[in-house]
Design an enzyme around this catalytic site. Structure first.
Site, PDB file in Angstrom:
ATOM      1  CG  HIS A  99      -1.468   1.226   1.720  1.00 11.09           C
ATOM      2  ND1 HIS A  99      -2.283   1.820   2.789  1.00 11.09           N
ATOM      3  CD2 HIS A  99      -2.978   1.881   0.535  1.00 11.09           C
ATOM      4  CE1 HIS A  99      -2.403   3.311   2.483  1.00 11.09           C
ATOM      5  NE2 HIS A  99      -2.786   2.798   1.692  1.00 11.09           N
ATOM      6  CG  ASP A 134      -3.566   4.690  -1.573  1.00 11.60           C
ATOM      7  OD1 ASP A 134      -4.434   4.765  -0.766  1.00 11.60           O
ATOM      8  OD2 ASP A 134      -2.344   5.627  -1.515  1.00 11.60           O
ATOM      9  CE1 TYR A 157      12.043  12.646 -16.462  1.00 16.55           C
ATOM     10  CE2 TYR A 157      13.705  14.342 -16.775  1.00 16.55           C
ATOM     11  CZ  TYR A 157      12.902  13.834 -17.946  1.00 16.55           C
ATOM     12  OH  TYR A 157      12.898  13.711 -18.836  1.00 16.55           O
TER      13      TYR A 157
END
Length: 141
Positions: free
Chosen positions: A22, A64, A111
């Site tokens: 999770h 989530d 990035y």
């Protein structure tokens, strides 16, 4: 082969999806993304684009629900005259599973976030700004 598992998902990718917990994030990267230099856990999905991979991953991968933005896209650099019709394709695919708000992350921030991701999946996607971050949720039942 297994029943109900999309054939685009390699054994290696399935293992990674199972290992993730999770809150862990995975990146589905387009063909221009510097995937190898941003992770120690690189998975190749050459010959495939992000949309078909996204659809297959979302069939098994819970997003989530504790995060307001469990999906993130690389934002277009200001002044870059790029159309991003692939984002609409992503939204349609994601909406089949849940209705999260999508976050747009500045290129260099994306990035940096990629360096902390659990894994990066490199694809042959040709669309520009086609990178997507997915945050894993929990399976409640």
């Amino acid at each position: 082969m297994l029943k109900g598992i999309p054939s685009i998902l390699s054994p290696e990718l399935l293992k990674v999806l199972m290992e993730m917990g999770h809150g862990d994030e995975i990146i589905l990267a387009d063909g221009n993304f510097p995937a190898a230099s941003h992770t120690n856990r690189l998975l190749r999905c050459d010959g495939h684009g992000v949309p078909e991979l996204l659809e297959a991953v979302l069939s098994l991968f819970p997003l989530d629900t504790y995060s307001e933005q469990p999906v993130a896209l690389m934002a277009v650099v200001p002044g870059d005259q790029v159309e991003t019709p692939i984002w609409g394709v992503y939204e349609e695919l994601i909406q089949k599973h849940t209705k999260p708000e999508i976050e747009y992350v500045e290129r260099f921030a994306f990035y940096e976030r990629a360096k902390r991701a659990y894994a990066i999946v490199a694809t042959s996607e040709k669309a520009l700004y086609a990178n997507v971050i997915l945050k894993k949720g929990v399976i409640s039942s």
